[in-house]
Design a protein around this motif. Structure first.
Motif, PDB file in Angstrom:
ATOM      1  N   THR A  64     -47.852  12.862  60.737  1.00 12.66           N
ATOM      2  CA  THR A  64     -47.424  12.312  62.025  1.00 12.66           C
ATOM      3  C   THR A  64     -46.878  10.893  61.909  1.00 12.66           C
ATOM      4  N   THR A  65     -46.929  10.308  60.716  1.00  8.67           N
ATOM      5  CA  THR A  65     -46.510   8.917  60.532  1.00  8.67           C
ATOM      6  C   THR A  65     -45.162   8.871  59.812  1.00  8.67           C
ATOM      7  N   ASP A  66     -44.125   8.417  60.525  1.00  7.67           N
ATOM      8  CA  ASP A  66     -42.835   8.227  59.878  1.00  7.67           C
ATOM      9  C   ASP A  66     -42.685   6.750  59.497  1.00  7.67           C
ATOM     10  N   LEU A  67     -41.579   6.429  58.834  1.00  3.52           N
ATOM     11  CA  LEU A  67     -41.409   5.061  58.343  1.00  3.52           C
ATOM     12  C   LEU A  67     -41.385   4.035  59.470  1.00  3.52           C
ATOM     13  N   ASP A  68     -40.782   4.388  60.601  1.00  2.00           N
ATOM     14  CA  ASP A  68     -40.731   3.439  61.711  1.00  2.00           C
ATOM     15  C   ASP A  68     -42.127   3.172  62.269  1.00  2.00           C
ATOM     16  N   ALA A  69     -42.922   4.233  62.423  1.00  2.00           N
ATOM     17  CA  ALA A  69     -44.291   4.054  62.914  1.00  2.00           C
ATOM     18  C   ALA A  69     -45.120   3.257  61.923  1.00  2.00           C
ATOM     19  N   LEU A  70     -44.941   3.533  60.635  1.00  2.00           N
ATOM     20  CA  LEU A  70     -45.665   2.787  59.606  1.00  2.00           C
ATOM     21  C   LEU A  70     -45.282   1.320  59.639  1.00  2.00           C
ATOM     22  N   GLU A  71     -43.991   1.039  59.806  1.00  2.00           N
ATOM     23  CA  GLU A  71     -43.536  -0.351  59.841  1.00  2.00           C
ATOM     24  C   GLU A  71     -44.160  -1.100  61.018  1.00  2.00           C
ATOM     25  N   ARG A  72     -44.262  -0.448  62.174  1.00  2.00           N
ATOM     26  CA  ARG A  72     -44.887  -1.106  63.331  1.00  2.00           C
ATOM     27  C   ARG A  72     -46.354  -1.415  63.041  1.00  2.00           C
ATOM     28  N   ARG A  73     -47.040  -0.471  62.419  1.00  5.11           N
ATOM     29  CA  ARG A  73     -48.449  -0.682  62.098  1.00  5.11           C
ATOM     30  C   ARG A  73     -48.608  -1.813  61.081  1.00  5.11           C
ATOM     31  N   GLN A  74     -47.717  -1.840  60.090  1.00  2.00           N
ATOM     32  CA  GLN A  74     -47.783  -2.893  59.079  1.00  2.00           C
ATOM     33  C   GLN A  74     -47.491  -4.264  59.675  1.00  2.00           C
ATOM     34  N   GLN A  75     -46.561  -4.336  60.626  1.00  2.01           N
ATOM     35  CA  GLN A  75     -46.264  -5.617  61.248  1.00  2.01           C
ATOM     36  C   GLN A  75     -47.464  -6.119  62.043  1.00  2.01           C
ATOM     37  N   ALA A  76     -48.144  -5.210  62.730  1.00  2.00           N
ATOM     38  CA  ALA A  76     -49.353  -5.608  63.462  1.00  2.00           C
ATOM     39  C   ALA A  76     -50.397  -6.153  62.504  1.00  2.00           C
ATOM     40  N   PRO A 102     -42.710  -6.200  57.031  1.00  3.13           N
ATOM     41  CA  PRO A 102     -42.623  -5.083  56.087  1.00  3.13           C
ATOM     42  C   PRO A 102     -41.221  -4.972  55.501  1.00  3.13           C
ATOM     43  N   VAL A 103     -41.163  -4.423  54.300  1.00  4.58           N
ATOM     44  CA  VAL A 103     -39.897  -4.196  53.616  1.00  4.58           C
ATOM     45  C   VAL A 103     -39.812  -2.717  53.257  1.00  4.58           C
ATOM     46  N   GLN A 104     -38.689  -2.097  53.594  1.00  6.86           N
ATOM     47  CA  GLN A 104     -38.468  -0.699  53.228  1.00  6.86           C
ATOM     48  C   GLN A 104     -37.526  -0.628  52.026  1.00  6.86           C
ATOM     49  N   ARG A 105     -37.914   0.246  51.091  1.00  8.71           N
ATOM     50  CA  ARG A 105     -37.071   0.435  49.898  1.00  8.71           C
ATOM     51  C   ARG A 105     -37.396   1.810  49.307  1.00  8.71           C
ATOM     52  N   ASP A 106     -36.383   2.542  48.971  1.00 14.56           N
ATOM     53  CA  ASP A 106     -36.533   3.841  48.307  1.00 14.56           C
ATOM     54  C   ASP A 106     -37.441   4.796  49.089  1.00 14.56           C
ATOM     55  N   GLY A 107     -37.326   4.767  50.415  1.00 18.13           N
ATOM     56  CA  GLY A 107     -38.122   5.659  51.236  1.00 18.13           C
ATOM     57  C   GLY A 107     -39.568   5.247  51.410  1.00 18.13           C
ATOM     58  N   LEU A 108     -39.901   4.036  51.009  1.00 19.37           N
ATOM     59  CA  LEU A 108     -41.265   3.507  51.127  1.00 19.37           C
ATOM     60  C   LEU A 108     -41.236   2.234  51.967  1.00 19.37           C
ATOM     61  N   SER A 109     -42.375   1.916  52.577  1.00 20.12           N
ATOM     62  CA  SER A 109     -42.497   0.678  53.349  1.00 20.12           C
ATOM     63  C   SER A 109     -43.678  -0.108  52.804  1.00 20.12           C
ATOM     64  N   MET A 110     -43.472  -1.386  52.551  1.00 22.27           N
ATOM     65  CA  MET A 110     -44.505  -2.184  51.878  1.00 22.27           C
ATOM     66  C   MET A 110     -44.689  -3.537  52.541  1.00 22.27           C
ATOM     67  N   THR A 111     -45.854  -4.123  52.280  1.00 25.17           N
ATOM     68  CA  THR A 111     -46.160  -5.478  52.749  1.00 25.17           C
ATOM     69  C   THR A 111     -46.565  -6.317  51.545  1.00 25.17           C
ATOM     70  N   PHE A 112     -46.462  -7.653  51.707  1.00 28.54           N
ATOM     71  CA  PHE A 112     -46.710  -8.576  50.597  1.00 28.54           C
ATOM     72  C   PHE A 112     -47.820  -9.563  50.985  1.00 28.54           C
ATOM     73  N   TRP A 113     -48.771  -9.735  50.060  1.00 25.42           N
ATOM     74  CA  TRP A 113     -49.989 -10.496  50.319  1.00 25.42           C
ATOM     75  C   TRP A 113     -50.225 -11.517  49.215  1.00 25.42           C
TER      76      TRP A 113
END
Length: 316
Positions: A64-76, A102-113
Motif C-alpha cells: 500500500t506504500t508507493d514512493l510518494d507516500a513513503l516520501e511524505r512519511r520520510q519528510q515527517a 528525502p531523495v529518490q534515486r533508482d526507484g528508491l527513496s532515502m534519507t540522510f542522517w
C-alpha cells in the motif's frame, strides 16, 4: 503474493540500495569512497564513509506504500527529528551536510542522517529505555507540525493484508485469520477515526508519539543514548508506543511518567493498542516474500495473541 526472495535476490537488493545511496550522496557533494552497510532488514542503512553521513533506504515496504507516500512519511520523520534536535533532545539528527529532505534515486527513496558511532559493547536495557520514553513524550507534546491520527497503524495495509492472507493458509491458519478479521471489524473504526477513538476513550489526550516502539529504537552511542527511527511518527495516545511490551515495561514507563508529572498508562487504551499491534504483526506476514525470516519472527506473536482477550476487550 509474489514468490519468496532468495538470499541471492536479497543480496542484489542490498547492493542496489548501496549503489543508489552512494550515487545520491555523491550528487549531493559528499565524498564517498568506503561505503559500509550498518544494518540490513526492513531498510538498508549505509555509512557513506568517509563522510559522517548515514543513508537509510527502506527496501521492504507494504504493497500500500508507493514512493510518494513513503516520501511524505520520510519528510515527517526528518521534520520531527530536526525539531527535537533543535530543542536539545538527544536524537540522531538529520545530516546538516545535505538538504533535509528525502531523495529518490533508482526507484528508491532515502534519507540522510548524522553518523553516530555505536557503543557495540552495550546490551540494550529495555526496562531503562521504557523509563526514558516519557521524557520523549513530554518533549514531543509541543511539536508544532501536523501529524495524522494513528497513521502508524496503517489501517489500509491491515485491511488489504487480511484479504491477501485468505489465499495463504501456509502463513496463517483459517481459524486464526477469521479471528483476526472479526477483531479488525471491531477495532478498525477506532483506528480510522479520531472522533470514534475519543468517544470510546473519553479524557485520553492525543499528542505526537514516536509510532514504532521507541524503547527498541534508542540507539546506544559512544557518547550516550539517542532516540532514533521516527519513521512512523504519528498523532495518538502515548500508549501506542508501549504496544505489546508487557506489564513489566509498562510499569517502567509509569515510573518515568510519574517523574515527568504525566498520567500513567490507561489499561483500557493499552488493551486497544495491544490488539491493534497484534493485528499489525499478523498482517506483516504479507511482507514475508520480501523478507522470509518474518515467518519465524511473527509466529511467537501469533501464539501470544491467541491467549489475549478478543479485540483487547473492546467487544463482549
Amino acid at each position: 503474493m509474489a514468490d519468496f526472495q532468495t538470499p541471492q535476490h536479497i543480496a542484489r537488493r542490498t547492493s542496489a540500495a548501496v549503489d543508489a545511496a552512494v550515487g545520491a550522496g555523491r550528487d549531493l557533494g559528499l565524498s564517498v569512497t568506503d561505503a559500509a552497510v550498518l544494518y540490513d532488514l526492513f531498510s538498508v542503512v549505509v555509512h557513506l564513509a568517509p563522510s559522517p553521513v548515514v543513508a537509510r533506504i527502506p527496501v521492504v515496504l507494504p504493497h500500500t506504500t508507493d514512493l510518494d507516500a513513503l516520501e511524505r512519511r520520510q519528510q515527517a520523520e526528518l521534520d520531527v527529528a530536526r525539531w527535537l534536535a533543535d530543542q536539545g533532545i538527544p536524537v540522531i539528527p538529520p545530516s546538516p551536510l545535505v538538504p533535509r529532505e528525502p531523495v529518490q534515486r533508482d526507484g528508491l527513496s532515502m534519507t540522510f542522517w548524522q553518523f553516530v558511532e555505536e557503543d557495540r559493547g552495550k546490551e540494550p536495557d529495555y526496562v531503562a529505555n521504557c523509563e526514558f520514553v516519557p521524557d520523549l513524550h513530554a518533549a514531543m507534546r509541543a511539536y508544532p507540525g501536523r501529524l495524522s491520527f494513528l497513521s502508524a497503524a496503517e489501517p489500509q495495509f491491515i485491511t488489504e493484508s487480511l484479504a491477501l492472507l485468505e489465499k495463504h493458509s501456509d502463513l496463517i491458519g483459517p481459524a486464526e485469520l477469521e479471528r483476526a478479521r472479526r477483531e479488525w471489524k471491531v477495532l478498525e473504526p477506532l483506528v480510522r477515526s479520531r472522533t470514534a477513538f475519543e468517544k470510546a476513550f473519553p479524557g485520553i489526550d492525543l499528542q505526537p508519539v514516536h509510532g514504532d516502539c521507541p524503547p527498541a529504537n534508542i540507539f546506544s552511542g559512544v557518547d550516550g543514548d539517542l532516540y532514533s527511527d521516527f519513521e512512523l511518527v504519528t498523532l495518538g495516545p502515548v500508549e501506542w508506543d508501549l504496544a505489546a511490551l508487557g506489564p513489566d515495561l509498562e510499569s517502567a514507563y509509569n515510573r518515568g511518567a510519574q517523574r515527568n508529572g504525566m498520567r500513567p498508562l490507561n489499561g483500557d487504551v493499552m488493551g486497544f493498542v495491544n490488539a491493534v499491534g497484534m493485528l499489525r504483526a499478523i498482517t506483516v506476514l504479507t511482507l514475508a516474500p520480501q523478507l522470509p525470516p518474518l515467518v519465524e519472527y511473527v509466529k511467537p506473536a501469533i501464539d501470544q495473541w491467541q491467549t489475549m482477550p478478543f479485540a483487547g476487550g473492546m467487544a463482549d
